[in-house]
Design an enzyme around this catalytic site. Structure first.
Site, PDB file in Angstrom:
ATOM      1  N   ASP A 376      43.071  31.603  42.426  1.00 16.31           N
ATOM      2  CA  ASP A 376      43.267  32.700  41.488  1.00 16.31           C
ATOM      3  C   ASP A 376      44.658  33.289  41.714  1.00 16.31           C
ATOM      4  O   ASP A 376      45.139  33.333  42.847  1.00 16.31           O
ATOM      5  CB  ASP A 376      42.200  33.774  41.703  1.00 16.31           C
ATOM      6  CG  ASP A 376      42.336  34.904  40.707  1.00 16.31           C
ATOM      7  OD1 ASP A 376      42.210  34.651  39.507  1.00 16.31           O
ATOM      8  OD2 ASP A 376      42.580  36.045  41.148  1.00 16.31           O
ATOM      9  N   ASP A 580      40.050  37.031  45.113  1.00  8.58           N
ATOM     10  CA  ASP A 580      39.912  38.292  45.837  1.00  8.58           C
ATOM     11  C   ASP A 580      39.265  39.383  45.011  1.00  8.58           C
ATOM     12  O   ASP A 580      38.957  40.445  45.535  1.00  8.58           O
ATOM     13  CB  ASP A 580      41.279  38.782  46.325  1.00  8.58           C
ATOM     14  CG  ASP A 580      42.078  39.439  45.219  1.00  8.58           C
ATOM     15  OD1 ASP A 580      42.019  38.934  44.074  1.00  8.58           O
ATOM     16  OD2 ASP A 580      42.757  40.441  45.479  1.00  8.58           O
ATOM     17  N   ASP A 584      36.136  37.451  40.452  1.00  5.33           N
ATOM     18  CA  ASP A 584      36.142  36.110  41.037  1.00  5.33           C
ATOM     19  C   ASP A 584      34.802  35.743  41.665  1.00  5.33           C
ATOM     20  O   ASP A 584      34.583  34.577  42.000  1.00  5.33           O
ATOM     21  CB  ASP A 584      37.227  36.012  42.122  1.00  5.33           C
ATOM     22  CG  ASP A 584      38.617  36.245  41.576  1.00  5.33           C
ATOM     23  OD1 ASP A 584      38.863  35.858  40.425  1.00  5.33           O
ATOM     24  OD2 ASP A 584      39.448  36.825  42.292  1.00  5.33           O
TER      25      ASP A 584
END
Length: 700
Positions: A376, A580, A584
């Site tokens: 990500d 994080d 997610d």
């Protein structure tokens, strides 16, 4: 050895939000009982080992141990609770497998320890029978107790790992505020969220979380939706804009009409995604299961064959029974039970030293076999906070830098926009005079910028497009703005008294070492994919800076989990996800291995398999390296665990007895079993020397 998971995931519940489910309570009770059993077994086994010390040393007595304590009767009293209370589940499991015409590790544990106990009981009650046959009246209580205690410890560790699966769900549910301020019959009422219905008007004040989803009907504000988008920058909301439950209202008050409640809200959908992904996981140790699948039946068949053959040859049931017990004891899976968990425990400790927290043995096992890793962008590859990366004065600039910066800081301090906060944070340390000039006529123009008078200067700070709309000549600014936008920066231009003086480039900078970590992952043979909710151009610029060739951009939370599943379905797995944010969490849970940055949200950490405590991306390749070293170590342990067993089994079955008269007694078999355990533990301890490959030092 690990106990198989039973029943559905503890996350699957229809109980009210925040209340523990029946499965959670059941798991808590199981952990409590297992802790009690392991504690009792450890104490009693220690006493049994002390009581059997003279026998193991080959002496009649030891001066510091009284005779009554070393008596077989004392050992019987100490061992019996270990087997039939602490180890009861192994015997019931073996019986269940027997009724299903199968055999598993429970079968071998129950058979080996049970027959060792029964043989020892016979020797304790009728020692003269063995003595009359010229055989030693040895007892093997300590072998049975040690085996049960060690395997129980492995079962406890597995149960503790299973207990982590519901943590992410609880933390997600806690994001929703318990009450809502609803406008009904012309009056504001504060009611429980569960009583809010579609169509209600809800008022939200600054600093409050939104209770449910809806559409703004009155007022304006900046709302932080990082739980949905993963982006740290709050989004301006006004009449007609959608708002999401559990997001944070940063400033301003507004009223919205409820559009979704209960299971239809975005938060509830994220909870369902995490729950679904976690409940679909399997918990198996494939290698150990394959070994046990053929090893257990072979050992039992060999033990029975040894008994039958020697009973037919000698007609002596006691001698035949000794051969049977010797086979089962030397084959008893003490070392096999240690082969995997010992390496896992050492590796987990070593991981903690390097800032890596593994949630389960399966995560440590799977990480080494990854083929694709999805990163990500925001908060993982980048720092997650907007910062000024560039400040440029234009060629026609006339104001002294200190005067300009002080006026900009004074104006931007009035703004609640996060980009304004980044500008103030950049300017403040550079000012020689901490006292800022007064501001008059301040105005914030939504989506454009701010204006006002500061220190006698007519100031504008905003987007180049806004300045162009106001009639400013932006031709000198355009090349600079294009360069900054090409570097994934937002541009804030500064105009003073009708003249463009400077501009700021504001971006979420890359984390130091991010590019080095990506390069390390590629050297490990992994395909690296960057996942982002950003526009394609911004995401591709960041990816190019990191050396990432594959980018999947403009992805929302539900789509992130779907992307992971699509990669898995396309045969690109095992797939890891590194993130994080709360958004997610579903993707972290859906991945074969989820890695969460320790600097991220609690929910993401709880949904992950591996937590990088420091938030340093260097931990990702380090985790993969540690996994590969650990799995190699486990394979070596399995060889050690079987080397003595395979070599000793024919001797224990009496292969050399006709030629040499050598009887491998159960005591010697127990010693060989213990030696294999020592070899396994010693080899596992080599993992303490693990050091991750250092990455090049990156500039901040």
């Amino acid at each position: 050895m690990h106990a198989p998971s039973s029943g559905p995931s503890c996350c699957q519940t229809d109980e009210p939000a925040g209340s523990p489910s029946g499965m959670e309570r059941e798991l808590a009770e199981e952990l409590t009982l297992l802790r009690r059993k392991v504690s009792v077994a450890a104490v009693l086994t220690t006493l049994v080992m002390l009581a059997s010390l003279p026998h193991m040393l080959g002496v009649h007595a030891l001066p510091f141990l009284p005779g009554w304590f070393t008596s077989p009767w004392t050992q019987l009293l100490l061992t019996t609770p270990v087997l039939f209370w602490c180890g009861r589940d192994f015997f019931t499991g073996a019986w269940t497998a027997f009724r299903q015409h199968s055999a598993d590790m429970n079968t071998l544990v129950a058979a080996g320890t049970g027959i060792a106990w029964l043989t020892s009981l016979f020797t304790t009650v009728f020692p003269q029978v063995l003595i009359a046959e010229g055989l030693p009246a040895d007892v093997y209580y300590e072998s049975a107790a040690v085996i049960l205690t060690l395997v129980l410890l492995g079962r406890l560790l597995e149960a503790r790992a299973r207990g982590q699966t519901s943590e992410a769900i609880r933390r997600l549910l806690q994001l929703q505020p318990p009450t809502a301020r609803v406008l009904r019959a012309g009056a504001v009422q504060e009611i429980p969220v569960a009583l809010v219905v579609v169509g209600d008007l809800v008022q939200v004040r600054p600093g409050e979380k939104l209770p449910v989803d809806g559409v703004v009907v009155e007022g304006r504000s900046w709302v932080e939706e990082s739980m949905l988008t993963g982006e740290p920058t709050p989004v301006e909301k006004g009449p007609g804009d959608d708002v999401i439950g559990a997001s944070m209202n940063r400033s301003g008050s507004f009223t919205f009409r409820v559009s979704r409640v209960g299971a239809d809200t975005v938060l509830a959908q994220i909870v369902d995604l995490v729950r679904e992904a976690q409940s679909s996981r399997t918990r198996v140790q494939r290698l150990a299961d394959q070994v046990v699948g053929w090893f257990v039946p072979v050992v039992i068949a060999l033990a029975i064959a040894a008994f039958v053959v020697w009973f037919l040859i000698s007609g002596n049931p006691v001698l035949a029974m000794l051969f049977l017990v010797s086979v089962l004891v030397i084959a008893c899976p003490c070392a096999l039970g240690l082969a995997t968990p010992t390496s896992i425990m050492v590796a987990s400790g070593k991981g903690a030293e390097n800032g890596l927290i593994f949630r389960s043995a399966e995560a440590l096992e799977t990480a080494g076999g990854l083929r694709t890793i999805v990163l990500d962008k925001t908060g993982t590859l980048t720092r997650g906070q907007p910062q000024v990366t560039d400040f440029e004065r234009l060629g026609a600039a006339q104001l002294p830098a200190q005067v300009l910066l002080a006026a900009v800081a004074a104006l931007e301090e009035r703004s609640e926009h996060p980009l304004a906060e980044a500008i103030v944070a950049y300017v403040r340390p550079q000012l020689q005079d901490p006292q800022l000039p007064a501001v008059e006529g301040f105005e914030a123009v939504a989506g454009r910028g701010v204006r006002g008078s500061s220190g006698g200067l007519d100031m504008l700070v905003g987007t180049p497009r806004w300045l162009s709309e106001l009639g400013f000549d932006t031709s000198s600014l355009e090349p600079l703005a294009a360069r900054l936008e090409g570097a994934a920066c937002s541009v804030a231009a500064v105009a003073v008294n009708g003249r463009i003086e400077a501009c700021f480039g504001i971006a979420d900078p890359l984390k130091p070492g991010a590019a080095a970590a990506v390069a390390a992952l590629r050297r490990l043979g992994l395909q690296v994919v960057m996942l982002s909710g950003d526009a394609h151009r911004t995401a591709e610029v960041v990816a190019a800076q990191l050396g990432i060739e594959r980018v999947i951009a403009e992805v929302r939370p539900a789509d992130k989990a779907a992307v992971i599943r699509r990669l898995q379905d396309q045969g690109e797995g095992p797939v890891a996800m590194v993130g994080d944010g709360i958004n997610d969490a579903p993707a972290l849970a859906a991945a074969d291995v989820g890695l969460a940055m320790g600097t991220g949200t609690d929910v993401a950490i709880a949904a992950s398999d591996i937590t990088l405590i420091s938030g340093n991306l260097a931990g990702v390749p380090a985790a993969i390296e540690l996994s590969r070293h650990t799995m190699a170590n486990i394979r070596q342990n399995l060889i050690f665990a079987f080397a003595y067993n395979v070599a000793g089994l024919p001797i224990a079955a009496g292969l050399l007895f006709p030629l040499t008269g050598w009887l491998l007694s159960p005591m010697i078999a127990g010693g060989a079993m213990a030696f294999s355990s020592v070899s396994v533990v010693s080899n596992a301890l080599r993992l303490r020397r693990f050091r991750p490959t250092p990455l090049p030092v990156a500039a901040s």
